[in-house]
Design an enzyme around this catalytic site. Sequence first.
Site, PDB file in Angstrom:
ATOM      1  N   GLY A 151      20.642  -3.635  23.850  1.00 52.16           N
ATOM      2  CA  GLY A 151      20.998  -2.507  23.810  1.00 52.16           C
ATOM      3  C   GLY A 151      22.777  -2.160  23.960  1.00 52.16           C
ATOM      4  CB  CYS A 152      25.268   0.067  22.978  1.00 49.22           C
ATOM      5  SG  CYS A 152      24.391   1.800  23.376  1.00 49.22           S
ATOM      6  CE1 TYR A 153      25.839   4.407  27.798  1.00 45.78           C
ATOM      7  CE2 TYR A 153      23.506   4.709  26.690  1.00 45.78           C
ATOM      8  CZ  TYR A 153      24.998   5.439  26.970  1.00 45.78           C
ATOM      9  OH  TYR A 153      25.361   6.630  26.706  1.00 45.78           O
ATOM     10  CD  GLN A 321      29.413  -2.420  23.985  1.00 45.67           C
ATOM     11  OE1 GLN A 321      29.482  -3.904  24.202  1.00 45.67           O
ATOM     12  NE2 GLN A 321      28.361  -1.717  24.000  1.00 45.67           N
TER      13      GLN A 321
END
Lengths: 355, 355, 355, 355
Positions: A151-153, A321
């Site tokens: 996941g991004c987080y 990011q």
Amino acid sequence: MLQAAIIGGTGYTGVELIRLLSSHPKVTIKWLTSRTEAGKPVASIFPSLRGISDLTYSDLGEGTLEALTSCDVVFFATPHGVAMQQAEALVAAGVKVIDLAADFRLQSLQSFEQWYKHKHACPELLKQAVYGLPEISREAIKTAKVIGNPGCYPTTAILGLKPIIEAQNDKGEAVIEPRIIIDAKSGVSGAGRQAKLNLNYAETTDNFNAYGVTGHRHLPEIEQGVHELLQSKYTHNIRFVPHLVPMIRGMFTTIHLSLTDAGCDLDLQQIYEQAYQNEKFIDILPAGEFPDTRSVRASNRLRIAVHQDNDTKSATILVVQDNLVKGAAGQAVQCMNVMFGFDESLGLNHVPVVP
Amino acid sequence: MLQAAIIGGTGYTGVELIRLLSSHPKVTIKWLTSRTEAGKPVASIFPSLRGISDLTYSDLGEGTLEALTSCDVVFFATPHGVAMQQAEALVAAGVKVIDLAADFRLQSLQSFEQWYKHKHACPELLKQAVYGLPEISREAIKTAKVIGNPGCYPTTAILGLKPIIEAQNDKGEAVIEPRIIIDAKSGVSGAGRQAKLNLNYAETTDNFNAYGVTGHRHLPEIEQGVHELLQSKYTHNIRFVPHLVPMIRGMFTTIHLSLTDAGCDLDLQQIYEQAYQNEKFIDILPAGEFPDTRSVRASNRLRIAVHQDNDTKSATILVVQDNLVKGAAGQAVQCMNVMFGFDESLGLNHVPVVP
Amino acid sequence: MLQAAIIGGTGYTGVELIRLLSSHPKVTIKWLTSRTEAGKPVASIFPSLRGISDLTYSDLGEGTLEALTSCDVVFFATPHGVAMQQAEALVAAGVKVIDLAADFRLQSLQSFEQWYKHKHACPELLKQAVYGLPEISREAIKTAKVIGNPGCYPTTAILGLKPIIEAQNDKGEAVIEPRIIIDAKSGVSGAGRQAKLNLNYAETTDNFNAYGVTGHRHLPEIEQGVHELLQSKYTHNIRFVPHLVPMIRGMFTTIHLSLTDAGCDLDLQQIYEQAYQNEKFIDILPAGEFPDTRSVRASNRLRIAVHQDNDTKSATILVVQDNLVKGAAGQAVQCMNVMFGFDESLGLNHVPVVP
Amino acid sequence: MLQAAIIGGTGYTGVELIRLLSSHPKVTIKWLTSRTEAGKPVASIFPSLRGISDLTYSDLGEGTLEALTSCDVVFFATPHGVAMQQAEALVAAGVKVIDLAADFRLQSLQSFEQWYKHKHACPELLKQAVYGLPEISREAIKTAKVIGNPGCYPTTAILGLKPIIEAQNDKGEAVIEPRIIIDAKSGVSGAGRQAKLNLNYAETTDNFNAYGVTGHRHLPEIEQGVHELLQSKYTHNIRFVPHLVPMIRGMFTTIHLSLTDAGCDLDLQQIYEQAYQNEKFIDILPAGEFPDTRSVRASNRLRIAVHQDNDTKSATILVVQDNLVKGAAGQAVQCMNVMFGFDESLGLNHVPVVP
């Protein structure tokens, strides 16, 4: 040329995969699927791709397995719960699977079922799945059959914490106090390409809010990543608060840590620089600087700044990011490069778009 | 205190009406209806109203007529086709009706049915309806029973054209060539409070596009307004191209005109200043200046700049308004003030919010 | 009518003061000064004020003191260091002074001179100055001669912490652990109306960053406020990290706290509701909700959400305000209302502008 | 590898040139100059370039000519008036010059000096300069010594008008009436990387305005381009109104034309498709569609939609481009490719960044 399929190519991670793979020198997109848009050229849904991609969405229907087994790698850019329906057959046929959703991220079956409210379709395969964060588990990715793309987080949290947590292990002493606070901020594309009132431009613009203070699904994934880094030596108390920023792309994660005396004795700047000195996509800013999200826009880079303050015995780690690239599609391509023995940055050398 | 009802108070024009009427010294909102949110406090849907409004949404159901006839005025902030179902009964009961949708804007039944694809429910009442642009038809509004509150684009177009078109009539000669080009730009709130993919923040931000080049429903309304001003003396060819701007509120309309020799002899700046010298909500900028939309944000003002260029025999009229105020809810309140004999600017003296 | 002067009316807090005072029923703006724009109508600099304000900027020059002593109250919307040059003479003449900059915020002379790099011009007067946060020091404001109007960040931090810190004092036990983390996010107008490259639209939009991790001037102000609340009973370690959000107005402050066992036993929601039950401008959201900044846009309200999580022994306090209103000009008007015995919300009842 | 120099690499066109040339397979940037930032690494000014470019800004001072003559091509990303000081010497030394400012755009010396208020330093060289719009003057560019790289607005206007104007010439009859209205909208990056109050985020966001109605410097450039296309057969009256859109990148130009009877007989869609069928960077959308600026974001593409309406005898041509790519740096690289015999799209195949 590698033959690739993208399952579910109408979301933001899907179209970002198309953008990245279209200019990758060793990959051809053979299949692009969508149930709702089947039969339409991708360029009719995304006019940005006019003149660039001649692909047409397919609904493979009953021929899905046959079609996909003619590929080398299949990317699932689908909602949670889709990849696990097809992964076993693909793996059995020797096809590599990279799932950009959560089906293969959490190694604990129980945790997956608790947070995602899905019964897992292939618990046996889940055990073999590799968490696709090359900077953490590059060796395992090389031979992985199934990748759970992070996941991004969690990508920002785990990569932002790795050096300071590993320093801890090396010393044999705790370097940080056991409370980790992750105050994260995401651009709106992280919520997906959806028709939702709360994502309407007039609702989101000139506005800022928090969400999911006590229940975001990325929390167990962050916990898993941190505990793995810690090799179960300590128990940490992780607090994760995500916020929505009125910007399209970009993720900014502020990690608040308290240092122990042992921690104050370390030069964190140096520790971070050494930890990532061989990583092409990770950049440690000079001491005292602040990253901004646009410095990585549309690229696979992740930048970190380390602010150590011994007076207050605290450290603030700032991580940026592009949530759709290093936080999703770019990371998936990076994993693919590792899996197939390509140069890890092949097709991922985009210069960030500024302004 | 005037008793008012707002039918359909969950959209942007509805909530803007609540904002304006909440601080209007002579009006109480008695009813606020919504089928989908019935029973919920308005402040639970719009937290901005916490501590300001105690209203709860009602679904009046069978008691609708009875409830509404206890009011002095009913505002319809509903989709097209709703007000015309209830207007006749309300008018019969002596209640004033102000429709913020299109049911009573077009005097031509045929035009309405062609553009809105609805059979009109009360053609007789339509004949009595007054187009609610006080600067054009103040006298008729005073005694009107039903107001068709103007669309946002037509408000800017008609008020932007009125002085130059009336100058024409006075002279007996044409002042402008018969082609009128209206290149209009609207903020996203003009599209309403809707869950639509094309209104998603990530779709709309850092983007600009046109829509409806040949078929926007505001075109017949503009044509009607212009032809009325012209008193059928000329036939004008109106070209209307709307665009979507990545901003929440605001409308900017650029009107491109070609001047005749007679037109070049006039001082358009003076003509505009005189035409609107008694209008509280209309401001003619000094010659040479450019309006910006934020100079009217959250207020009922409309500002106009007149750029005359005799070298190219052209005039460019620039008009700005807040699409939700002068372009919708504010105009409706202004009409109400006129209908009930209040000072026309009562409750409408908000200072624009800058920055 | 009260006669007011605004010194330095070309910045964002200045123009916001004009917006608020223009519709205040008991105040007239008598003087509006600016050295750079002297002689120009305010409406030529802010076209939003055309038709609303006839004021012209003055450079009072040598006649400053005479002019200002004819007023009842003088607002300084100037850079740091200006108000302290004129405050003593004004106070001597019986004029109330409200400084929106920092000259009278920090009670410690040493702290002021360290953080602002200015020698203080009137240390004696500083001792009498009152920190203008009515919810904290209403009684003192009533009789104050000089008000140091709080910074925007400290307003959110101190009001967000007050109930939980006071609860602590009441019990005689510590309710929170001594580390307070304030992760704050501000809209761009907080940086002022300035020509700076880093504030250029193309630099700031679709971007997010942190700044001043170890050195923001609002930190000593927050520390002062917290220590006062604590009545020096404890020493807290405050960590303050401000971030810049791509939005015009709005401030969102996330306060991360660790609860002691004593703290876990409390119902924080109830404590916050009781603490502010008589405050008109402070709103405690229902348990489980999240505030968003637009819910207070262009209004003097401040909304707080309390998220208590006994499992992780943590509390997250979320605070929103409009940085230019409750965070600056609105608070100054609120102080003025208190000082002159007006209803505290007079002229401050604006409905937040949504969308 | 071609050796290139970028003079003035701190603006938005400069950094965009760096982005494009960094990944161009046949070019090395040898010199990058800036007087203000000399000695600093480019990545310290643009952190987006960290890990991508090792270049350092130089102030070549007295050694400028010597340094630059060791290059094959010199790009001037400087303000107007700089390139013309150095171009003659460079050309004499056999170096190709591409000026992204206006020194070599207007063939008429008088027009240049009138609009730019500069005396031209090399009128003889100006006569040899080629207007760098490959779709118009590809052959001349191949052998050009000096390129005047087109302005962003003229690129959209001229390419948007070319097919319909040439159709006119072919028929021997006028296809459009002699009034051309160009209503253009630009993102904020078009104003350059500058510290200006009117470009401050809080001034520009949620706002829309026009500027330069009667005096934008791109007007004579558009007129020159159109008159050249017309081969002086007709005199056209061009009206150009630029607007500022709150977005970073992107330009949207709406061209309003009136058709003659001869024009109504033509199929404009087909004419545009044929005219540009061999152009890699120009895309004619299917009939009835609308382009949006993000469909070309960060790419060198320009998309056109043709809306013909014989009922009103009008045509609306909609043109989008990224103002920093096809409107500036991308076009310069395209010219360079043509001049050096490379494939015209070498290094310019970026997929537009969506969302």
